[in-house]
Design an enzyme around this catalytic site. Structure first.
Site, PDB file in Angstrom:
ATOM      1  N   HIS A  80      20.908  -6.054  18.343  1.00 15.86           N
ATOM      2  CA  HIS A  80      19.637  -5.618  18.921  1.00 15.86           C
ATOM      3  C   HIS A  80      19.883  -5.170  20.358  1.00 15.86           C
ATOM      4  O   HIS A  80      20.711  -5.754  21.053  1.00 15.86           O
ATOM      5  CB  HIS A  80      18.618  -6.758  18.874  1.00 15.86           C
ATOM      6  CG  HIS A  80      17.237  -6.289  19.201  1.00 15.86           C
ATOM      7  ND1 HIS A  80      16.823  -6.088  20.494  1.00 15.86           N
ATOM      8  CD2 HIS A  80      16.194  -5.944  18.405  1.00 15.86           C
ATOM      9  CE1 HIS A  80      15.573  -5.636  20.477  1.00 15.86           C
ATOM     10  NE2 HIS A  80      15.166  -5.538  19.222  1.00 15.86           N
ATOM     11  N   GLU A 138      16.642   2.033  16.389  1.00 17.51           N
ATOM     12  CA  GLU A 138      15.611   1.730  17.381  1.00 17.51           C
ATOM     13  C   GLU A 138      15.980   2.372  18.721  1.00 17.51           C
ATOM     14  O   GLU A 138      16.803   1.812  19.459  1.00 17.51           O
ATOM     15  CB  GLU A 138      15.518   0.221  17.615  1.00 17.51           C
ATOM     16  CG  GLU A 138      15.215  -0.599  16.391  1.00 17.51           C
ATOM     17  CD  GLU A 138      14.688  -1.977  16.778  1.00 17.51           C
ATOM     18  OE1 GLU A 138      13.521  -2.252  16.489  1.00 17.51           O
ATOM     19  OE2 GLU A 138      15.439  -2.752  17.398  1.00 17.51           O
TER      20      GLU A 138
HETATM   21  P1  PGA Z   1       8.575  -3.401  19.402  1.00 17.66           P
HETATM   22  O1  PGA Z   1       9.998  -4.075  19.222  1.00 17.66           O
HETATM   23  O2  PGA Z   1       7.990  -3.193  18.047  1.00 17.66           O
HETATM   24  O3  PGA Z   1       7.791  -4.390  20.247  1.00 17.66           O
HETATM   25  O4  PGA Z   1       8.792  -2.119  20.132  1.00 17.66           O
HETATM   26  C1  PGA Z   1      10.859  -3.657  18.208  1.00 17.66           C
HETATM   27  C2  PGA Z   1      12.169  -4.402  18.283  1.00 17.66           C
HETATM   28  O5  PGA Z   1      12.620  -4.698  19.391  1.00 17.66           O
HETATM   29  O6  PGA Z   1      12.772  -4.715  17.250  1.00 17.66           O
END
Ligand code: PGA
Length: 214
Positions: A80, A138
């Site tokens: 992450h 992401e």
């Molecule tokens: P968020 O976080 O939906 O608050 O943007 C996503 C993540 O960090 O997995």
């Protein structure tokens, strides 16, 4: 589609109790609570938020893949952007975590995402054994900011991932009940990794209803 609810370090015991009462353990939901609450979610599909690079032994404060497996955890997030940033996790560390998870039959949810340019994904994907895992795309700038890329930009990222990889792909970063419908139009997505909006029972329930039912 599947929703992976990344609760991060957000909820305390009272809120977890409320979550369990309000959010049902459905097939297409994977919940990622803090380690201390994993067992509370034993009727759900659960993921841990991280794992140690070490096997069991003298590593104070760490949790091994073998321990996760022993309480039936089937998935685990690794890489992450918050771990990459605050704990300096790089490909070498992530490869070790990936190996430990696969050895223990836990599906890695491997997160990648650019800070600025999509080319950054290429380095993040240069990991040796990216198989039997989920890829969560992401963009760092979209996490917790309320900003999301256009569907076209996400498809561009998917195409880069597909050059080296055929694992299921998830999108994450500011997914909410308001934008999940539009994002669900991207056929190649298996689902979403959701942080803030997934911590609110009403909104996770709403998002579970709004995604494509396949
Ligand atoms: P968020 O976080 O939906 O608050 O943007 C996503 C993540 O960090 O997995």
């Amino acid at each position: 589609m599947k929703i992976i609810a990344n609760l991060k370090m957000s909820l305390n015991q009272d809120k977890i109790k409320e979550y369990l009462e309000k959010v049902s353990p459905v097939e297409n939901l994977i919940v990622c609570p803090s380690y201390i609450f994993l067992n509370d979610f034993k009727n759900y599909n659960v993921a841990a938020q991280d794992v140690s690079i070490n096997n069991n032994g003298s590593y104070t404060g760490e949790i091994s893949a073998e321990q996760l497996n022993s309480i039936n955890v089937k998935y685990c997030i690794i890489g992450h952007s918050e771990r990459r940033k605050y704990h300096k996790e790089n490909n070498e560390i992530l490869q070790q975590k990936l190996n430990k998870l696969l050895e223990n039959k836990i599906t890695p949810i491997f997160c990648i995402g650019e800070e600025e340019k999509l080319e950054e994904l290429t380095y993040q994907l240069e990991i040796l054994t990216l198989e039997n895992c989920y890829i969560a795309y992401e963009p760092v700038w979209a996490i917790g900011t309320g900003k999301i890329p256009t569907n076209e930009k996400i498809i561009e990222a998917i195409n880069i991932i597909r050059q080296t990889n055929n694992q299921p792909i998830f999108y994450g970063g500011s997914v909410t009940p308001k934008n999940i419908n539009k994002l669900s139009e991207i056929k190649e997505l298996e689902g979403f990794l959701i942080g803030s909006a997934a911590c609110i029972p009403e909104s996770i329930n709403q998002m579970l209803k709004l995604t494509r039912q396949n």
